[in-house]
Design a protein around this motif. Sequence first.
Motif, mmCIF file in Angstrom:
data_model
loop_
_atom_site.group_PDB
_atom_site.id
_atom_site.type_symbol
_atom_site.label_atom_id
_atom_site.label_comp_id
_atom_site.label_asym_id
_atom_site.label_seq_id
_atom_site.Cartn_x
_atom_site.Cartn_y
_atom_site.Cartn_z
ATOM 1 N N GLU A 39 0.907 -1.132 -0.327
ATOM 2 C CA GLU A 39 -0.269 -0.432 0.145
ATOM 3 C C GLU A 39 0.969 1.184 0.218
ATOM 4 O OE1 GLU A 39 -3.576 0.318 0.126
ATOM 5 O OE2 GLU A 39 -3.674 -2.253 -0.400
ATOM 6 N N GLY B 89 1.856 6.497 -7.063
ATOM 7 C CA GLY B 89 1.537 7.420 -7.522
ATOM 8 C C GLY B 89 0.825 8.585 -7.772
ATOM 9 N N THR C 82 -1.363 10.766 -4.796
ATOM 10 C CA THR C 82 -3.060 10.553 -3.959
ATOM 11 C C THR C 82 -3.044 9.683 -3.937
ATOM 12 O OG1 THR C 82 -2.543 10.947 -7.017
ATOM 13 C CG2 THR C 82 -4.498 10.190 -5.755
ATOM 14 N N PRO C 83 -3.502 9.203 -2.591
ATOM 15 C CA PRO C 83 -4.635 8.314 -1.706
ATOM 16 C C PRO C 83 -5.524 7.848 -2.297
ATOM 17 C CG PRO C 83 -5.430 10.563 -1.325
ATOM 18 C CD PRO C 83 -4.153 11.202 -2.409
ATOM 19 N N ARG C 84 -4.958 6.318 -2.295
ATOM 20 C CA ARG C 84 -5.919 5.400 -3.496
ATOM 21 C C ARG C 84 -6.012 4.247 -2.536
ATOM 22 N NH1 ARG C 84 -4.102 8.202 -8.505
ATOM 23 N NH2 ARG C 84 -6.041 9.361 -8.843
ATOM 24 N N PHE C 85 -6.109 4.275 -1.322
ATOM 25 C CA PHE C 85 -5.817 2.905 -0.755
ATOM 26 C C PHE C 85 -6.643 1.945 -0.334
ATOM 27 C CE2 PHE C 85 -2.382 6.471 1.112
ATOM 28 C CZ PHE C 85 -1.499 5.581 1.592
ATOM 29 N N ASN C 86 -6.316 0.949 -0.557
ATOM 30 C CA ASN C 86 -7.405 0.093 -0.547
ATOM 31 C C ASN C 86 -7.903 0.001 0.401
ATOM 32 O OD1 ASN C 86 -8.280 -3.089 0.126
ATOM 33 N ND2 ASN C 86 -7.406 -3.594 -1.584
ATOM 34 N N TYR D 75 1.364 4.240 -3.338
ATOM 35 C CA TYR D 75 1.082 5.427 -2.747
ATOM 36 C C TYR D 75 1.994 6.318 -3.259
ATOM 37 C CZ TYR D 75 1.023 9.620 -0.137
ATOM 38 O OH TYR D 75 1.215 11.500 -0.035
#
Length: 417
Positions: A118, A125, A128-132, A122
């Motif tokens: 994760e 990316g 950009t906070p695109r966490f599962n 991050y």
Amino acid sequence: MNLKRVVVTGLGALTPIGNNIDEYWNGLVDGKSGCAPITYFDTEHFKTKFACEIKNYNPTDYFDRKEARKLDKFAQYAIVSSEEAIKDAAIDLEKVDKFRVGVIWGAGIGGIETFQEEVIGYANGNGTPRFNPFFIPKMIADIAPGHISIRNGFMGPNYTTVSACASSANAMIDALNYIRLGHCDIIITGGSEAAVTIAGMGGFNAMHALSTRNESPETASRPFDATRDGFVLGEGSGALILEEYEHAKARGAKIYAEVVGGGMSSDAYHMTAPHPDGIGVERVMLNCLRDAGVTPEQVDAINTHGTSTPLGDVAELKAITKVFGDHTPNININSTKSMTGHLLGAAGAIEAIASILAMQKGTVPPTINHTTVDENIDSSLNLTLNKAQKRDITYAMSNTFGFGGHNACVLFKKLKE
């Protein structure tokens, strides 16, 4: 206080030398090394390029794809070994009082692979906070016993002990005491770890804790050998069913052994190094013997922490000699980490299982890879070198120590009616 007796009625294992109890035991007796070059990631730039990985493991053999994606490997391993132990114990889930069945589990690190993936995602990316959405519940160390209880409906005590490499031994001691005091009838206990990752290997390499014997990985874990140069990282899980003795008898359960004592202590010395004189280790074994009401002369076998580090092995053997005195040469001392590597938070569980099976089978697994005598180790000690030894065992001790100076010791007895 009239304490309840506690016995072991089920076992489960997923290890680098076997994916169930039978395979694990056969690997131990045969002196099988679980160490090989790492397959999980590219090790080109790593000092250590090998570890003790689980072999022939496919999550979809145990979980559907959707469920597997929600589980870090350390939780998968916990579920697999606990299900084997529950089946082995022949627990009828329709008949037990589930409010009196608990799960107390050990994990030193938890979902480090999930955390790593994760955070790398991050960073890649552009911030950009695109966490599962499953990031946190996959990662947290307490989630393994949570899953075990949810799958089986167990509603007794449910938590994780975290004390680095002593974690699963501490879990077993807690389980022992909950049952002794009458709070539970059955507790599923043990530990799991899955730290053979970029972060795990990189972190331990940075500490200079790992062996770098890249030219011969299968011989890298060599406890008590003069040429040892650090531990070998392993992964996997071990599960034990602890049960109140009368409860086990009433349901006609198979009994592997009695758990007669548990001890704990702290080195209070250094973050990672053991006290050179083994003071904390000496104390934990004395505490365990006192808790069990057993004299040093009664102990037949000790599965040591024995990680294959230059300082740790010597300190532990010094402490054993202090505690057991003239009886020490009569004890079969071994380190099964020579075969499995160091499973961190799961070490205490799989090594307790090795101790229990050694009593059952009348055979002490070897300490493999020993070629060179260490002049700092007493030559009179029976370190069970390179070949399993037949031995009638009544009392078997298992030692587990963790970074931070955490020491835990568990004592098992062959049950004699």
